[in-house]
Design an enzyme around this catalytic site. Structure first.
Site, PDB file in Angstrom:
ATOM      1  N   LYS A  13       0.815  -1.227   0.000  1.00  0.00           N
ATOM      2  CA  LYS A  13       0.000   0.000   0.000  1.00  0.00           C
ATOM      3  C   LYS A  13       0.839   1.263   0.000  1.00  0.00           C
ATOM      4  O   LYS A  13       0.608   2.164  -0.805  1.00  0.00           O
ATOM      5  CB  LYS A  13      -0.895   0.073   1.257  1.00  0.00           C
ATOM      6  CG  LYS A  13      -2.078  -0.833   1.269  1.00  0.00           C
ATOM      7  CD  LYS A  13      -3.050  -0.445   2.391  1.00  0.00           C
ATOM      8  CE  LYS A  13      -2.445  -0.367   3.772  1.00  0.00           C
ATOM      9  NZ  LYS A  13      -1.992  -1.644   4.318  1.00  0.00           N
ATOM     10  N   ARG A  88      -9.379   1.824   9.396  1.00  0.00           N
ATOM     11  CA  ARG A  88      -8.915   0.511   9.843  1.00  0.00           C
ATOM     12  C   ARG A  88      -9.979  -0.237  10.645  1.00  0.00           C
ATOM     13  O   ARG A  88      -9.761  -1.383  11.017  1.00  0.00           O
ATOM     14  CB  ARG A  88      -7.695   0.667  10.760  1.00  0.00           C
ATOM     15  CG  ARG A  88      -6.390   1.000  10.070  1.00  0.00           C
ATOM     16  CD  ARG A  88      -5.594  -0.231   9.831  1.00  0.00           C
ATOM     17  NE  ARG A  88      -4.206  -0.311  10.247  1.00  0.00           N
ATOM     18  CZ  ARG A  88      -3.197   0.402   9.816  1.00  0.00           C
ATOM     19  NH1 ARG A  88      -3.364   1.423   9.050  1.00  0.00           N
ATOM     20  NH2 ARG A  88      -1.973   0.109  10.190  1.00  0.00           N
ATOM     21  N   ARG A 127      11.446  -6.708   5.005  1.00  0.00           N
ATOM     22  CA  ARG A 127      11.480  -5.261   5.205  1.00  0.00           C
ATOM     23  C   ARG A 127      12.156  -4.950   6.544  1.00  0.00           C
ATOM     24  O   ARG A 127      12.989  -4.064   6.641  1.00  0.00           O
ATOM     25  CB  ARG A 127      10.037  -4.756   5.200  1.00  0.00           C
ATOM     26  CG  ARG A 127       9.855  -3.287   5.226  1.00  0.00           C
ATOM     27  CD  ARG A 127       8.457  -2.930   4.735  1.00  0.00           C
ATOM     28  NE  ARG A 127       7.513  -2.862   5.841  1.00  0.00           N
ATOM     29  CZ  ARG A 127       6.198  -2.697   5.695  1.00  0.00           C
ATOM     30  NH1 ARG A 127       5.661  -2.621   4.501  1.00  0.00           N
ATOM     31  NH2 ARG A 127       5.412  -2.635   6.724  1.00  0.00           N
ATOM     32  N   ARG A 134      11.321   0.973  10.705  1.00  0.00           N
ATOM     33  CA  ARG A 134      10.073   0.889  11.460  1.00  0.00           C
ATOM     34  C   ARG A 134      10.259  -0.064  12.626  1.00  0.00           C
ATOM     35  O   ARG A 134      10.568  -1.236  12.433  1.00  0.00           O
ATOM     36  CB  ARG A 134       8.940   0.391  10.555  1.00  0.00           C
ATOM     37  CG  ARG A 134       8.442   1.451   9.615  1.00  0.00           C
ATOM     38  CD  ARG A 134       7.278   0.947   8.822  1.00  0.00           C
ATOM     39  NE  ARG A 134       6.167   0.490   9.659  1.00  0.00           N
ATOM     40  CZ  ARG A 134       4.909   0.436   9.238  1.00  0.00           C
ATOM     41  NH1 ARG A 134       4.615   0.809   8.026  1.00  0.00           N
ATOM     42  NH2 ARG A 134       3.964   0.015  10.040  1.00  0.00           N
ATOM     43  N   ARG A 145       0.211  -7.408  14.042  1.00  0.00           N
ATOM     44  CA  ARG A 145      -0.421  -6.477  13.092  1.00  0.00           C
ATOM     45  C   ARG A 145      -1.307  -7.227  12.101  1.00  0.00           C
ATOM     46  O   ARG A 145      -2.374  -6.754  11.727  1.00  0.00           O
ATOM     47  CB  ARG A 145       0.652  -5.653  12.360  1.00  0.00           C
ATOM     48  CG  ARG A 145       1.194  -4.511  13.239  1.00  0.00           C
ATOM     49  CD  ARG A 145       2.514  -3.943  12.735  1.00  0.00           C
ATOM     50  NE  ARG A 145       2.436  -3.471  11.372  1.00  0.00           N
ATOM     51  CZ  ARG A 145       3.470  -3.434  10.531  1.00  0.00           C
ATOM     52  NH1 ARG A 145       4.671  -3.844  10.931  1.00  0.00           N
ATOM     53  NH2 ARG A 145       3.313  -2.991   9.317  1.00  0.00           N
TER      54      ARG A 145
HETATM   55  P1  AMP Z   1       0.782   1.689   9.135  1.00  0.00           P
HETATM   56  O1  AMP Z   1       1.991   2.477   8.771  1.00  0.00           O
HETATM   57  O2  AMP Z   1      -0.424   2.084   8.328  1.00  0.00           O
HETATM   58  O3  AMP Z   1       1.013   0.207   9.119  1.00  0.00           O
HETATM   59  O4  AMP Z   1       0.423   2.080  10.645  1.00  0.00           O
HETATM   60  C1  AMP Z   1       1.344   1.865  11.699  1.00  0.00           C
HETATM   61  C2  AMP Z   1       0.626   1.867  13.043  1.00  0.00           C
HETATM   62  O5  AMP Z   1      -0.024   3.133  13.250  1.00  0.00           O
HETATM   63  C3  AMP Z   1      -0.480   0.836  13.196  1.00  0.00           C
HETATM   64  O6  AMP Z   1       0.012  -0.428  13.588  1.00  0.00           O
HETATM   65  C4  AMP Z   1      -1.337   1.483  14.289  1.00  0.00           C
HETATM   66  O7  AMP Z   1      -0.752   1.341  15.558  1.00  0.00           O
HETATM   67  C5  AMP Z   1      -1.281   2.957  13.912  1.00  0.00           C
HETATM   68  N1  AMP Z   1      -2.355   3.324  12.959  1.00  0.00           N
HETATM   69  C6  AMP Z   1      -2.195   3.774  11.678  1.00  0.00           C
HETATM   70  N2  AMP Z   1      -3.374   4.013  11.099  1.00  0.00           N
HETATM   71  C7  AMP Z   1      -4.323   3.706  12.018  1.00  0.00           C
HETATM   72  C8  AMP Z   1      -5.735   3.730  12.019  1.00  0.00           C
HETATM   73  N3  AMP Z   1      -6.431   4.104  10.935  1.00  0.00           N
HETATM   74  N4  AMP Z   1      -6.383   3.351  13.159  1.00  0.00           N
HETATM   75  C9  AMP Z   1      -5.700   2.969  14.244  1.00  0.00           C
HETATM   76  N5  AMP Z   1      -4.377   2.907  14.309  1.00  0.00           N
HETATM   77  C10 AMP Z   1      -3.671   3.275  13.213  1.00  0.00           C
END
Ligand code: AMP
Length: 189
Positions: A13, A88, A127, A134, A145
């Protein structure tokens, strides 16, 4: 173009979103990036959300909805936007529908990047090994996750199917191949 990109961690994504935003000249709105930036800057928001990111759990809906409301109200989103990593949960999706109807800017396309689970694990593990920077790309947090994704986020696809069309895109292949498939759905060259 007002887009939503759905798909599990490791589906590509973030990579595809950045390329599509360049092609379509719309801002890339990634709640994950915004959360990481908040943690990095040590802001009040960052202090509140750090524990969730570290554990691979979702930040509470109310917090992330506030952040997205602020972001989508900014002038640059008038020309369109791409949402990456939001919504999410079904509650977030419903809040977004309401917000965008108030702002009179409904979503134009919902895309779902499809990649088999085994490939996801492998990709995210790589990754992490390659130093994505990260802190949540460790094997343990990645497993969490994915679990969170299947339980809380997969129903979001159902929500969008029930209110409109979800364009499924095969996420296997090279970055260019996947980009080509997405561009076709969006009518971008
Ligand atoms: P991502 O980079 O999109 O994988 O997001 C990394 C982390 O940010 C996730 O594991 C959550 O802890 C938090 N996060 C990002 N977007 C959301 C969302 N829409 N709702 C809740 N937590 C989020």
């Amino acid at each position: 173009m007002r887009l939503i990109f759905l798909g599990p961690p490791g589906a590509g994504k973030g990579t595809q979103a950045a390329l599509i935003c360049k092609r379509g000249a719309v801002p890339h709105v990634s709640t994950g990036e915004m959360m990481r930036a908040a943690v990095g800057s040590g802001s009040e928001l960052g202090t509140r959300v750090k524990k969730y990111l570290d554990a691979g759990e979702l930040v509470p809906d109310a917090v992330v909805i506030d952040v997205i409301r602020d972001r989508l109200s900014k002038a640059d989103c008038k020309q369109g936007f791409l949402l990456d990593g939001f919504p999410r949960t079904v509650d977030q999706a419903q809040a977004l529908t309401k917000l965008l109807s108030e702002l009179k800017m409904p979503i134009t396309h919902v895309l779902e990047l499809k990649v088999p689970d085994a490939v996801l694990l492998e990709r995210v593990r790589k990754r992490g090994e390659q130093g994505s920077g990260r802190s949540d790309d460790t094997e343990e947090v990645v497993a969490k996750r994915l679990q969170v994704y299947w339980k809380q986020t997969a129903p979001v696809t159902q929500y969008y199917r029930s209110v409109g069309t979800v364009h499924e895109v095969d996420g296997l292949g090279t970055v260019d191949e996947v980009l080509g498939r997405i561009s076709k759905v969006l009518g971008l060259k």
